[in-house]
Design a protein around this motif. Structure first.
Motif, mmCIF file in Angstrom:
data_model
loop_
_atom_site.group_PDB
_atom_site.id
_atom_site.type_symbol
_atom_site.label_atom_id
_atom_site.label_comp_id
_atom_site.label_asym_id
_atom_site.label_seq_id
_atom_site.Cartn_x
_atom_site.Cartn_y
_atom_site.Cartn_z
ATOM 1 N N GLY A 46 0.796 -1.226 0.000
ATOM 2 C CA GLY A 46 0.000 0.000 0.000
ATOM 3 C C GLY A 46 0.821 1.263 0.000
ATOM 4 N N ASP A 47 2.131 1.149 0.307
ATOM 5 C CA ASP A 47 2.971 2.344 0.330
ATOM 6 C C ASP A 47 3.911 2.422 -0.870
ATOM 7 O OD1 ASP A 47 4.886 0.440 0.921
ATOM 8 O OD2 ASP A 47 5.422 1.264 2.879
ATOM 9 N N GLN A 48 3.754 1.524 -1.836
ATOM 10 C CA GLN A 48 4.565 1.469 -3.053
ATOM 11 C C GLN A 48 6.058 1.243 -2.772
ATOM 12 O OE1 GLN A 48 2.204 4.477 -2.994
ATOM 13 N NE2 GLN A 48 0.879 2.732 -3.488
ATOM 14 N N LEU A 49 6.359 0.764 -1.577
ATOM 15 C CA LEU A 49 7.747 0.492 -1.194
ATOM 16 C C LEU A 49 7.915 -0.904 -0.615
ATOM 17 C CD1 LEU A 49 10.681 1.461 -0.644
ATOM 18 C CD2 LEU A 49 9.860 2.402 1.530
ATOM 19 N N HIS A 50 7.041 -1.261 0.323
ATOM 20 C CA HIS A 50 7.154 -2.552 0.991
ATOM 21 C C HIS A 50 6.189 -3.565 0.363
ATOM 22 C CE1 HIS A 50 8.464 0.395 4.088
ATOM 23 N NE2 HIS A 50 9.455 -0.478 4.172
ATOM 24 N N PRO A 51 6.632 -4.794 0.161
ATOM 25 C CA PRO A 51 5.741 -5.808 -0.401
ATOM 26 C C PRO A 51 4.616 -6.194 0.559
ATOM 27 C CG PRO A 51 8.038 -6.414 -0.732
ATOM 28 C CD PRO A 51 8.026 -5.262 0.245
ATOM 29 N N SER A 52 3.578 -6.727 0.002
ATOM 30 C CA SER A 52 2.492 -7.342 0.766
ATOM 31 C C SER A 52 2.905 -8.755 1.147
ATOM 32 C CB SER A 52 1.239 -7.397 -0.110
ATOM 33 O OG SER A 52 1.476 -8.247 -1.236
ATOM 34 N N PRO A 53 2.110 -9.439 1.986
ATOM 35 C CA PRO A 53 2.428 -10.846 2.263
ATOM 36 C C PRO A 53 2.562 -11.685 0.994
ATOM 37 C CG PRO A 53 0.869 -10.048 3.886
ATOM 38 C CD PRO A 53 1.040 -8.942 2.880
ATOM 39 N N ALA A 54 1.736 -11.404 -0.017
ATOM 40 C CA ALA A 54 1.852 -12.143 -1.282
ATOM 41 C C ALA A 54 3.187 -11.846 -1.957
ATOM 42 C CB ALA A 54 0.694 -11.774 -2.204
ATOM 43 N N GLY A 55 3.622 -10.594 -1.854
ATOM 44 C CA GLY A 55 4.915 -10.243 -2.421
ATOM 45 C C GLY A 55 6.058 -10.922 -1.704
ATOM 46 N N TYR A 56 5.986 -10.954 -0.378
ATOM 47 C CA TYR A 56 7.023 -11.644 0.393
ATOM 48 C C TYR A 56 7.057 -13.136 0.063
ATOM 49 C CZ TYR A 56 7.835 -7.515 3.314
ATOM 50 O OH TYR A 56 8.163 -6.260 3.759
ATOM 51 N N LYS A 57 5.882 -13.713 -0.132
ATOM 52 C CA LYS A 57 5.814 -15.137 -0.475
ATOM 53 C C LYS A 57 6.516 -15.390 -1.819
ATOM 54 C CE LYS A 57 2.494 -18.975 -0.752
ATOM 55 N NZ LYS A 57 2.805 -19.499 -2.101
ATOM 56 N N ALA A 58 6.250 -14.519 -2.784
ATOM 57 C CA ALA A 58 6.889 -14.669 -4.091
ATOM 58 C C ALA A 58 8.406 -14.525 -3.975
ATOM 59 C CB ALA A 58 6.326 -13.632 -5.057
ATOM 60 N N MET A 59 8.861 -13.617 -3.133
ATOM 61 C CA MET A 59 10.303 -13.428 -2.946
ATOM 62 C C MET A 59 10.939 -14.659 -2.301
ATOM 63 S SD MET A 59 10.301 -9.480 -1.590
ATOM 64 C CE MET A 59 12.066 -9.423 -1.243
ATOM 65 N N GLY A 60 10.320 -15.144 -1.224
ATOM 66 C CA GLY A 60 10.872 -16.306 -0.532
ATOM 67 C C GLY A 60 10.920 -17.539 -1.407
ATOM 68 N N GLU A 61 9.951 -17.651 -2.309
ATOM 69 C CA GLU A 61 9.909 -18.803 -3.210
ATOM 70 C C GLU A 61 10.861 -18.646 -4.393
ATOM 71 O OE1 GLU A 61 5.769 -19.077 -4.151
ATOM 72 O OE2 GLU A 61 5.299 -20.274 -2.364
ATOM 73 N N ALA A 62 11.338 -17.416 -4.630
ATOM 74 C CA ALA A 62 12.201 -17.176 -5.788
ATOM 75 C C ALA A 62 13.672 -17.463 -5.504
ATOM 76 C CB ALA A 62 12.048 -15.724 -6.233
ATOM 77 N N VAL A 63 14.036 -17.589 -4.234
ATOM 78 C CA VAL A 63 15.450 -17.834 -3.911
ATOM 79 C C VAL A 63 15.825 -19.255 -4.327
ATOM 80 C CG1 VAL A 63 17.172 -17.973 -2.077
ATOM 81 C CG2 VAL A 63 15.359 -16.240 -1.962
ATOM 82 N N PRO A 64 16.762 -19.426 -5.254
ATOM 83 C CA PRO A 64 17.166 -20.784 -5.654
ATOM 84 C C PRO A 64 17.980 -21.458 -4.556
ATOM 85 C CG PRO A 64 18.469 -19.139 -6.818
ATOM 86 C CD PRO A 64 17.477 -18.384 -6.005
ATOM 87 N N ILE A 65 17.497 -22.577 -4.070
ATOM 88 C CA ILE A 65 18.171 -23.263 -2.962
ATOM 89 C C ILE A 65 19.610 -23.612 -3.322
ATOM 90 C CG2 ILE A 65 18.106 -25.260 -1.431
ATOM 91 C CD1 ILE A 65 15.855 -23.227 -0.991
ATOM 92 N N LYS A 66 19.829 -23.998 -4.570
ATOM 93 C CA LYS A 66 21.186 -24.387 -4.978
ATOM 94 C C LYS A 66 22.164 -23.216 -4.912
ATOM 95 C CE LYS A 66 20.283 -23.670 -9.927
ATOM 96 N NZ LYS A 66 20.266 -24.322 -11.269
#
Length: 411
Positions: A388-408
């Motif tokens: 909502g502040d155009q700076l910090h992600p929402s929970p959905a955004g954080y979820k997408a970020m956490g899932e994007a980190v390649p474990i390898k």
């Protein structure tokens, strides 16, 4: 020469064959399972009654272990910190102060019930015989004769803590307790694991790593998502994620806490068992320039080149400790009113991101910019990922970020 070479090869084979047996008899080692980054605050900022208090704080661990130990801290204290008692137990329902009674354990310090920690110091407890599973929620209760005048805290815990008058260390629930969402005088929890079976990944960052916009007691920050992924895979259950993000933090200058470069040794390199780190920081350096007077081309250049030089410093110092470094691109923040977010600010961000992607300095890169941006307006967050502040992600955004980190990339 051939004869000497043959002997050396035979010796190498003998030594090599001996390694598994040596590893099998190696003693267990301590690995960070949970950690936070501390800043200084006045006691008046805590809802503390006068005199003796009991503080109960809940942390969610990363990897499990056969035993644990606490790392208590007087990092920013100006006087010795006296702790008269400590206990740990598995926590009850999220958001509450209850504990699982049969897991309640006393914590000692060199065999004593209490400890006095010198100003600026961190103190390890004795090992506690409490086996814990991965992602276990641990309640840490501390009894202090009074709240220190200059406390060392993490301001945005996203987890409910409780404070009550008197000695209630062993109480199954703290009734009539005041609540707050900070961690106080607690820097970390380590677990004991078999040799070679544990490692820590440290996430160094600002409020986006600290989880601004995430809920309380629900573990929605992107490092929380990454931690859950690691614990869901039997092959990576020995890996913990230690979140040392600080809201408002910068890489180059003090402000909300010490600059990330200044706290690197304490918050990252000194963590037990750290083998990898993810660096996501710089947006406050870029955006915050508008709070320091007129934004000139010279100042913009100084920030961009300063960030790049500081990233190099982080990688060099981490590599000297054998720590792998993953660089993360800076998220878009176009439209935010928090600080400058015009075309010049985005150009500076893009310049830094291009270097992160293409320089080859980092061991790997996770492109959080690509993950979170709006394809139609790449200078802005995707609306579904915006808190909502155009700076910090929402929970959905954080979820997408956490899932994007390649474990390898972490190994």
């Amino acid at each position: 020469m051939r004869r000497i070479g043959t002997r050396l090869l035979g010796l190498a084979l003998c030594v090599g064959l001996a390694w598994p047996a040596a590893a099998a008899t190696s003693p267990p080692t301590w690995t960070g399972s949970w950690a936070t980054a501390l800043v200084s605050t006045d006691a008046a900022n805590l809802p503390a009654p006068q005199g003796e208090v009991t503080i109960r704080q809940v942390v969610r661990l990363g990897a499990g272990g056969s035993r644990l130990r606490l790392r208590l801290a007087n990092t920013f204290g100006t006087a010795p910190l006296r702790i008269d008692g400590a206990r740990v137990a598995l926590a009850g329902a999220p958001g509450g102060s209850t504990i699982v009674a049969d897991t309640d354990r006393a914590v000692s310090f060199d065999g004593q019930a209490g400890v006095t920690i010198p100003p600026g110091a961190t103190w390890l407890s004795d090992p506690v015989n409490l086996p814990v599973e991965g992602l276990a929620r641990l309640a840490v209760s501390l009894r202090l004769p009074e709240v220190p005048r200059q406390a060392s805290v993490h301001r945005s815990a996203r987890t409910t803590a409780f404070i009550v008058a008197g000695d209630q260390l062993a109480a199954p629930e703290l009734t009539d307790a005041a609540t707050f969402t900070q961690w106080a005088q607690l820097a970390g929890v380590d677990v004991e694991r078999p040799a070679g079976k544990g490692m820590a990944v440290v996430t160094l960052g600002d409020s986006i790593t600290d989880g601004s916009g995430a809920g309380v007691d629900v573990y929605e920050r992107w490092p929380d998502v990454l931690a859950a992924r690691l614990q869901a895979d039997p092959r990576t259950k020995g890996v913990s994620v230690l979140n040392v993000g600080i809201g408002g933090n910068k890489l180059l200058k003090d402000g909300s806490g010490q600059a990330a470069l200044a706290r690197l040794d304490r918050d990252v390199l000194a963590q037990p068992g750290v083998k990898a780190m993810i660096v996501l920081i710089g947006v406050n350096d870029i955006g915050g320039l508008s709070r320091e007077g007129e934004v000139t081309p010279e100042k913009r250049t100084q920030v961009v080149t300063g960030l790049i030089a500081a990233y190099r410093q982080i990688v060099t110092r981490a590599h000297e400790r054998g720590i792998r470094v993953v660089g993360a691109t800076i998220l878009p923040c176009g439209g935010t009113k928090v600080y400058r977010s015009d075309a010049d600010a985005d150009a500076d961000r893009q310049a830094v991101n291009a270097w992160i992607r293409d320089s080859g300095v980092f061991d790997a890169v996770v492109d959080f910019d690509k993950v979170t941006r709006d394809p139609a307006h790449p200078e802005r967050l995707l609306p579904a990922y915006d808190s909502g502040d155009q700076l910090h992600p929402s929970p959905a955004g954080y979820k997408a970020m956490g899932e994007a980190v390649p474990i390898k990339a972490l190994d």
